[in-house]
Scaffold this motif. Structure first.
Motif, short mmCIF file in Angstrom:
data_model
loop_
_atom_site.label_atom_id
_atom_site.label_comp_id
_atom_site.label_asym_id
_atom_site.label_seq_id
_atom_site.Cartn_x
_atom_site.Cartn_y
_atom_site.Cartn_z
N ALA A 170 35.25 30.66 63.37
CA ALA A 170 36.42 29.78 63.24
C ALA A 170 36.02 28.53 62.45
O ALA A 170 34.97 27.95 62.68
CB ALA A 170 36.95 29.40 64.62
N LYS A 171 36.88 28.13 61.53
CA LYS A 171 36.61 26.93 60.74
C LYS A 171 36.47 25.71 61.63
O LYS A 171 35.72 24.78 61.32
CB LYS A 171 37.73 26.72 59.72
CG LYS A 171 37.74 27.76 58.61
CD LYS A 171 38.83 27.46 57.58
CE LYS A 171 38.82 28.48 56.45
NZ LYS A 171 39.87 28.21 55.43
N GLU A 172 37.19 25.73 62.76
CA GLU A 172 37.11 24.60 63.68
C GLU A 172 35.71 24.47 64.28
O GLU A 172 35.20 23.36 64.47
CB GLU A 172 38.13 24.77 64.82
CG GLU A 172 39.58 24.67 64.38
CD GLU A 172 40.10 25.96 63.74
OE1 GLU A 172 39.35 26.97 63.75
OE2 GLU A 172 41.23 25.97 63.22
N ASP A 173 35.06 25.61 64.56
CA ASP A 173 33.70 25.58 65.10
C ASP A 173 32.72 25.01 64.08
O ASP A 173 31.84 24.20 64.42
CB ASP A 173 33.26 26.98 65.52
CG ASP A 173 33.92 27.44 66.81
OD1 ASP A 173 34.23 26.58 67.66
OD2 ASP A 173 34.12 28.65 66.98
N ILE A 174 32.88 25.41 62.84
CA ILE A 174 32.00 24.92 61.78
C ILE A 174 32.21 23.43 61.57
O ILE A 174 31.25 22.66 61.45
CB ILE A 174 32.25 25.69 60.47
CG1 ILE A 174 31.86 27.17 60.67
CG2 ILE A 174 31.47 25.08 59.32
CD1 ILE A 174 32.22 28.06 59.50
N GLU A 175 33.45 23.01 61.57
CA GLU A 175 33.78 21.60 61.38
C GLU A 175 33.23 20.75 62.52
O GLU A 175 32.62 19.69 62.29
CB GLU A 175 35.30 21.43 61.28
CG GLU A 175 35.78 20.00 61.16
CD GLU A 175 35.39 19.34 59.84
OE1 GLU A 175 35.24 18.11 59.83
OE2 GLU A 175 35.23 20.06 58.85
N GLN A 176 33.43 21.21 63.75
CA GLN A 176 32.96 20.45 64.90
C GLN A 176 31.43 20.41 64.94
O GLN A 176 30.83 19.40 65.31
CB GLN A 176 33.52 21.04 66.18
CG GLN A 176 35.02 20.79 66.36
CD GLN A 176 35.57 21.36 67.65
OE1 GLN A 176 34.86 21.38 68.65
NE2 GLN A 176 36.81 21.81 67.64
N ALA A 177 30.79 21.49 64.53
CA ALA A 177 29.33 21.52 64.48
C ALA A 177 28.82 20.52 63.46
O ALA A 177 27.83 19.80 63.71
CB ALA A 177 28.84 22.92 64.15
N TYR A 178 29.48 20.43 62.32
CA TYR A 178 29.09 19.47 61.28
C TYR A 178 29.22 18.05 61.82
O TYR A 178 28.31 17.21 61.64
CB TYR A 178 29.95 19.66 60.03
CG TYR A 178 29.53 18.78 58.87
CD1 TYR A 178 28.64 19.28 57.92
CD2 TYR A 178 30.00 17.49 58.74
CE1 TYR A 178 28.23 18.48 56.86
CE2 TYR A 178 29.59 16.68 57.68
CZ TYR A 178 28.72 17.17 56.74
OH TYR A 178 28.32 16.38 55.70
N GLN A 179 30.34 17.76 62.45
CA GLN A 179 30.56 16.42 63.00
C GLN A 179 29.52 16.08 64.07
O GLN A 179 29.00 14.95 64.11
CB GLN A 179 31.97 16.33 63.59
CG GLN A 179 33.10 16.54 62.60
CD GLN A 179 33.19 15.43 61.58
OE1 GLN A 179 32.71 14.32 61.80
NE2 GLN A 179 33.80 15.72 60.43
N LYS A 180 29.22 17.04 64.91
CA LYS A 180 28.27 16.79 65.99
C LYS A 180 26.85 16.62 65.43
O LYS A 180 26.10 15.74 65.90
CB LYS A 180 28.29 17.96 66.97
CG LYS A 180 27.37 17.76 68.17
CD LYS A 180 27.53 18.87 69.19
CE LYS A 180 26.64 18.62 70.40
NZ LYS A 180 26.81 19.67 71.44
N ALA A 181 26.49 17.41 64.43
CA ALA A 181 25.14 17.37 63.88
C ALA A 181 24.87 16.09 63.13
O ALA A 181 23.81 15.47 63.25
CB ALA A 181 24.89 18.57 62.98
N PHE A 182 25.87 15.66 62.36
CA PHE A 182 25.64 14.55 61.44
C PHE A 182 26.47 13.30 61.73
O PHE A 182 26.29 12.27 61.09
CB PHE A 182 25.91 15.02 60.00
CG PHE A 182 25.15 16.26 59.63
CD1 PHE A 182 23.78 16.33 59.80
CD2 PHE A 182 25.81 17.38 59.14
CE1 PHE A 182 23.07 17.47 59.47
CE2 PHE A 182 25.12 18.52 58.81
CZ PHE A 182 23.75 18.58 58.97
N LYS A 183 27.42 13.44 62.68
CA LYS A 183 28.26 12.30 63.06
C LYS A 183 28.80 11.62 61.80
O LYS A 183 28.73 10.39 61.64
CB LYS A 183 27.47 11.32 63.92
CG LYS A 183 26.98 11.94 65.22
CD LYS A 183 26.14 10.98 66.04
CE LYS A 183 25.75 11.57 67.38
NZ LYS A 183 24.99 12.82 67.27
N ASP A 184 29.30 12.46 60.91
CA ASP A 184 29.72 11.99 59.59
C ASP A 184 31.24 11.87 59.51
O ASP A 184 31.94 12.74 60.00
CB ASP A 184 29.21 12.97 58.53
CG ASP A 184 29.31 12.42 57.14
OD1 ASP A 184 29.19 11.20 57.00
OD2 ASP A 184 29.49 13.22 56.21
#
Length: 354
Positions: free
Chosen positions: A340-354
């Motif tokens: 799911a695109k939402e999982d990828i997006e949330q993972a990016y936000q969590k990893a890099f807090k960007d």
């Protein structure tokens, strides 16, 4: 009755020294001076260091100095010609990953004795059976390479390297934890080489939790050197790079392929490891311990897109092609098309807090 079990013949360096003052105290190098025709391979950045650290060798009539300007096929051809015309019996590779990779690949082709003396600990290329070489189009190739006959790591010498190179080496070593998760993920289809798995994990354990020390402290340099050497040997025992190269390396290869950012290899795999950890958490997959990220952060390793001058769009583009970077390499990213695109997006936000 149980039949006789087969064993493997594994390659080790004939000799290994990891200690302070290892270069100046090496009797082996002195012995070489008396009997063999030697090529000392360096890059221009360490010429003065070589002149001082290897003074007897550098000024010997039996020694040919050869400067390597790039880790590419042309450099391999040039050093090959020099070895042939000068009747070289032993190559001494003195420098960083560029010099070591070219010499390891050349030693494979020419079947010649190889001694490596790293001046920086930026990757596990010291003992790995792989050389990263650029082709004529500027693309990176991972080619089979000789395991050195002799490895000399002078910890005092390596402690003088720029901190960023040492940080990159730590990032490369810690990424083993991520790669080993992909081995576990694929074990029903590819199997697990227990010995190489153990070596790769032990290698990463060498540096875990050492972040309370300074990057140039000899205790860190010693642990890092030992870990990177073990990491390279783990790949040799496995017969491939799987114990130390999983989804995080595929993402790094994609970043290289697309020529994004300005990260060193160890920084890129650290960045990708951070993202893969967050994505595995998002998907409720097994993850490594948070102490791994604590060590990454404690040593101040550049491991965010912003730090490596990579945009979010560029990272996601690299992610999208990562599973195609190495044919047959099974990682959890094989499920990327159905994630799911939402999982990828949330993972990016969590990893890099960007």
């Amino acid at each position: 009755m149980m039949g006789k079990l087969s064993t493997r013949h594994l390659e080790f360096p004939a000799q290994l020294i990891v200690q302070q003052g290892a270069v100046s105290n090496s009797d082996y190098l002195s012995t070489l001076l008396a009997s063999k025709r030697i090529l000392l391979a360096i890059d221009e950045g360490v010429r003065e260091l070589a002149r001082n650290a290897l003074a007897d060798l550098y000024h010997s009539e039996l020694c040919v100095i050869h400067a390597i300007h790039a880790a590419n096929l042309q450099s391999i051809r040039e050093i090959d010609i020099s070895c042939a015309t000068q009747q070289i019996q032993t190559i001494v590779a003195f420098g960083g990953g560029k010099v070591l990779d070219v010499c390891k690949r050349l030693a494979t082709k020419r079947n010649i004795e190889l001694i490596v003396i790293p001046t920086a600990l930026s990757s596990d290329c010291i003992s790995s059976p792989v050389a990263v070489i650029f082709d004529e189009q500027g693309q990176k190739l991972s080619l089979p390479a000789a395991i050195p006959n002799f490895i000399i790591v002078d910890t005092e010498l390596c402690a003088r390297a720029p901190n960023r190179l040492t940080q990159a080496g730590i990032g490369d070593l810690l990424s083993n934890y991520s790669a080993l998760l992909d081995i576990e993920y694929a074990k029903d289809r590819v199997g697990v080489d227990g010995f190489s798995f153990l070596l790769a994990k032990s290698a990463a354990n060498e540096i875990l939790g050492m972040e309370q020390y300074g990057l140039d402290e000899l205790v860190v340099i010693n642990q890092l050197a030992e870990g990177l050497i073990l990491s390279g040997l783990a790949m040799g025992f496995s017969g491939d790079s799987r114990p130390c190269s999983g989804a995080e390396h595929l993402i790094s290869h994609a970043i290289d392929y697309l020529k994004f950012g300005e990260g060193l290899h160890g920084e890129q795999v650290a960045l990708a490891m951070r993202f893969c950890h967050a994505l595995r958490q998002q998907l409720s997959l097994p993850c490594f311990e948070e102490s791994v990220l604590a060590t990454l952060d404690g040593f101040g390793i550049r491991s965010t897109p912003k730090a490596l001058d990579i945009t979010k769009a560029q990272f996601l583009e690299a992610l999208s092609i990562a599973p195609t970077m190495r044919k047959g390499r099974i990682t959890f990213l094989e499920n990327l098309p159905i994630m799911a695109k939402e999982d990828i997006e949330q993972a990016y936000q969590k990893a890099f807090k960007d």
